[in-house]
Design a protein around this motif. Structure first.
Motif, short mmCIF file in Angstrom:
data_model
loop_
_atom_site.label_atom_id
_atom_site.label_comp_id
_atom_site.label_asym_id
_atom_site.label_seq_id
_atom_site.Cartn_x
_atom_site.Cartn_y
_atom_site.Cartn_z
N GLU A 5 0.88 -1.37 0.04
CA GLU A 5 -0.08 0.04 -0.11
C GLU A 5 0.78 1.21 0.10
N MET A 6 2.11 1.14 0.37
CA MET A 6 3.26 2.11 0.14
C MET A 6 3.54 2.64 -1.18
N PHE A 7 3.32 3.78 -1.55
CA PHE A 7 3.65 4.29 -2.91
C PHE A 7 5.31 3.90 -3.12
N ILE A 8 5.89 4.13 -1.83
CA ILE A 8 7.45 3.99 -2.03
C ILE A 8 7.87 2.59 -2.53
N GLU A 9 7.23 1.62 -2.58
CA GLU A 9 7.38 0.38 -3.20
C GLU A 9 7.66 0.60 -4.63
N ASN A 10 7.00 1.53 -5.19
CA ASN A 10 7.23 1.75 -6.65
C ASN A 10 8.78 1.98 -7.02
N TYR A 11 9.43 2.60 -6.15
CA TYR A 11 10.91 2.90 -6.25
C TYR A 11 12.04 2.15 -5.76
N CYS A 12 11.54 1.04 -4.87
CA CYS A 12 12.56 -0.01 -4.41
C CYS A 12 11.94 -0.78 -3.67
N PRO A 13 12.18 -2.11 -3.83
CA PRO A 13 11.58 -3.20 -3.07
C PRO A 13 11.98 -3.04 -1.55
N ILE A 14 10.87 -2.82 -0.60
CA ILE A 14 11.20 -2.32 0.60
C ILE A 14 10.96 -3.72 1.84
N SER A 15 10.43 -4.71 1.22
CA SER A 15 9.98 -5.71 2.08
C SER A 15 11.31 -6.32 2.77
N ALA A 16 12.52 -6.56 2.22
CA ALA A 16 13.59 -6.98 2.82
C ALA A 16 14.30 -6.29 3.86
N ASP A 17 15.06 -6.93 4.89
CA ASP A 17 15.61 -6.01 5.79
C ASP A 17 16.95 -5.26 5.21
N LYS A 18 17.61 -5.79 4.25
CA LYS A 18 18.66 -5.16 3.49
C LYS A 18 18.34 -4.73 2.23
N ILE A 19 18.53 -3.54 2.05
CA ILE A 19 17.75 -2.79 0.71
C ILE A 19 18.93 -2.08 0.23
N SER A 20 19.15 -2.12 -1.10
CA SER A 20 20.07 -1.33 -1.99
C SER A 20 19.31 -0.61 -3.16
N PHE A 21 19.97 0.34 -3.79
CA PHE A 21 19.19 1.02 -4.75
C PHE A 21 20.01 1.08 -5.88
N THR A 22 19.28 0.90 -7.22
CA THR A 22 20.24 1.16 -8.56
C THR A 22 20.02 2.89 -8.79
N ARG A 23 20.83 2.97 -9.64
CA ARG A 23 20.99 4.41 -9.93
C ARG A 23 19.47 5.09 -10.40
N GLN A 24 18.93 4.28 -11.18
CA GLN A 24 17.77 4.56 -11.88
C GLN A 24 16.55 4.57 -10.89
N GLN A 25 16.70 3.82 -9.77
CA GLN A 25 15.56 3.97 -8.70
C GLN A 25 15.68 5.22 -8.18
N ALA A 26 16.91 5.32 -7.73
CA ALA A 26 17.22 6.61 -6.90
C ALA A 26 16.88 7.90 -7.68
N SER A 27 17.30 7.93 -8.76
CA SER A 27 17.16 9.00 -9.62
C SER A 27 15.81 9.26 -9.96
N ASP A 28 14.96 8.24 -10.52
CA ASP A 28 13.32 8.38 -10.51
C ASP A 28 12.65 8.93 -9.34
N PHE A 29 13.02 8.57 -8.30
CA PHE A 29 12.43 8.96 -6.99
C PHE A 29 12.73 10.56 -6.88
#
Length: 240
Positions: A5-29
């Motif tokens: 239900e969190m819109f932030i899920e559109n910009y990176c998968p947040i269900s895991a304990d460890k999270i990383s970002f691609t440049r594309q995801q972070a730039s899109d956000f």
């Protein structure tokens, strides 16, 4: 509540304990949510940096929104760094990378909610405000203090942010700038942006954002105008 239900899920998968970002995801956000065209968030930037507002958004989506929250940033996060995010925070928590380096410290107190409507509303209101710090707020603040950042290497670093909510019983949130200040020490400046959080026209809390400006020099309107034009041009190019 489903994390979906969190819109932030559109910009990176947040269900895991460890999270990383691609440049594309972070730039899109940065560009799509924060309307932030800081060159540090461009996917081809040499000193690429994940937006601090993306980290803030993930924390309240994962571990809940507390009445009092303070976020202290201690280093730039680049792409493909794996950060450990908690499912819940009792009083404080350090967000660390795989080398055990702290990138962000979070302190919380007061009641907590996982209401996705409130969290989404607060996230969007704050991130939209924060993304418009330059040029909307900072240029005026620099002009008033007769200083400006280095146009060749514009460094504005997110230091900390705090919010203090009187109530968590709200569905809508808007944000209003209340006060700005800039203290200068040599070539460095500390900018403080204070804001009110409102719901249906009533103040439900307050907040403060702290940024470090480096490489300060004498204010030059022509140079500032060029910087602002370049900023708007990069936005127009992206939206074309």
């Amino acid at each position: 509540m489903s994390i979906k239900e969190m819109f932030i899920e559109n910009y990176c998968p947040i269900s895991a304990d460890k999270i990383s970002f691609t440049r594309q995801q972070a730039s899109d956000f940065a560009k799509q949510v924060a309307d932030d065209f800081n060159p540090l968030h461009n996917i081809d930037a040499k000193r690429f940096c994940v937006p601090g507002d993306l980290l803030f958004s993930i924390i309240i989506a994962k571990s809940g929104l507390h009445q009092q929250m303070t976020f202290n940033f201690s280093g730039m996060v680049n792409d493909n760094v794996h950060l450990t995010f908690p499912q819940q925070i009792d009083t404080n928590f350090d967000i660390k990378d795989e080398k055990d380096k702290t990138c962000l410290s979070v302190n919380v107190s007061g009641e907590k909610t996982h209401n996705p409507t409130l969290i989404n509303a607060l996230t969007k209101a704050y991130v939209d405000f924060s993304g418009h710090t330059f040029p909307d707020i900072l240029v005026k603040l620099m002009a008033e203090n007769k200083v400006m950042i280095n146009p060749a290497r514009p460094m504005v670093m997110y230091q900390s942010m705090s919010i203090d909510l009187h109530t968590l019983e709200a569905e809508s949130v808007t944000l209003q700038l209340a006060k700005t200040s800039l203290s200068i020490e040599g070539k460095r400046g500390n900018a403080w942006l204070e804001f009110d959080l409102l719901s249906n026209g009533k103040v439900i809390g307050h907040g403060k954002k702290h940024m470090l400006l480096s490489g300060l020099r004498a204010y030059d309107q022509e140079v500032i105008d060029t910087m602002v034009e370049q900023y708007h041009a990069s936005k127009a190019d992206y939206q074309a």
